[in-house]
Design an enzyme around this catalytic site. Structure first.
Site, mmCIF file in Angstrom:
data_model
loop_
_atom_site.group_PDB
_atom_site.id
_atom_site.type_symbol
_atom_site.label_atom_id
_atom_site.label_comp_id
_atom_site.label_asym_id
_atom_site.label_seq_id
_atom_site.Cartn_x
_atom_site.Cartn_y
_atom_site.Cartn_z
ATOM 1 N N ASP A 56 0.819 -1.209 0.000
ATOM 2 C CA ASP A 56 0.000 0.000 0.000
ATOM 3 C C ASP A 56 0.855 1.261 0.000
ATOM 4 O OD1 ASP A 56 -2.329 -1.518 0.150
ATOM 5 O OD2 ASP A 56 -2.323 -1.522 2.345
ATOM 6 N N TYR A 114 7.044 -10.051 6.785
ATOM 7 C CA TYR A 114 6.898 -8.622 7.053
ATOM 8 C C TYR A 114 7.479 -8.279 8.423
ATOM 9 C CZ TYR A 114 3.638 -7.824 3.171
ATOM 10 O OH TYR A 114 3.069 -7.698 1.917
#
Length: 250
Positions: A56, A114
């Site tokens: 994003d 992540y």
């Protein structure tokens, strides 16, 4: 011939990874569009890239994997040097190599890793790379215990923004670990087979709500069981980094 490479980028400089089009024209500068322009200039032919996943706006990456097709041989070192010279120090690529013609950066990935950084005191130098929680007290032990509830296979439909594309929302998480780097920095290490749109930010936001005492421990399981009602916090994007993507041979 098909090639692949790794890239890292400063997410705050782009409107996410994926090319965005409106009426056939690129509306925003994304990582993909910037890289495709650089490759097209360096190789003197239009190049289309496929990444391991979307990030994003504001989300960073250290280990995004990308593949592309090019009709000819290329010099990996020269190409890497050229691309890195065209991307204004906001993107860096590495490990460019020839790969199997059926390799797919997105669908062949077996694990995505992540990291999410939280600062528990006011900071100035690193605030663009983490969530500054100021002087707010966080119960890190409670957050760590609650994070274990995410492990295993679950339906994460309530921890994402659904894309309504008919695809499964089942994901398997292998690791959700909290590392205390120092007295004021902690990093969540999160590994799974796949992640949904804004899933990591939704999960970390829920842990934040537990850590500050807004919700009790056990909230994650209540959400999975659809017994929870109420608004939850979304972690901001700048603390999130796509650290690595694993493949069988890369």
């Amino acid at each position: 011939m098909r090639y692949r490479f790794r890239c890292e980028y400063l997410g705050s400089a782009f409107y996410g990874w994926q090319v965005q089009n409106e009426a056939g024209k690129t509306k925003f500068i994304t990582v993909q569009s910037a890289l495709e322009e650089a490759f097209s200039i360096a190789l003197r032919t239009p190049i289309r890239l496929t990444g391991s996943g979307r990030t994003d706006t504001g989300v960073h990456a250290r280990g995004q994997c990308v593949h592309f097709d090019y009709d000819g041989e290329l010099d990996p070192l020269k190409t890497v040097h050229s691309i890195n010279g065209l991307t204004k120090r906001l993107i860096r690529i590495r490990d460019l190599e020839r790969c199997a013609d059926d390799f797919n950066a997105r669908y062949d990935a077996v694990q995505r890793y992540y990291q999410y950084t939280i600062f528990t005191r006011p900071v100035a130098l690193m605030r663009e790379y983490g969530w500054e929680c100021g002087s707010l007290h966080l119960d890190l032990d409670a957050m760590e215990r609650e994070a274990a509830s995410f492990l295993g296979e679950h339906d994460f439909i309530d921890f994402c923004i659904p894309r309504n594309d008919g695809k499964s929302t089942l994901c398997t998480l292998y690791e959700f670990r909290l590392e205390r780097v120092n007295e004021w920095t902690c990093v969540f290490h999160i590994k799974g087979n796949r992640f949904l749109h804004r899933q990591v930010r939704a999960m970390v936001g829920t842990l934040f709500d537990v850590g500050r005492g807004r919700f009790p421990e056990g909230t994650v399981n209540q959400i999975f069981e659809k017994k929870f009602k109420g608004e939850r916090t979304w972690a901001p994007p700048q603390g999130l980094v796509l650290h690595d993507v694993k493949y069988e041979d890369y």
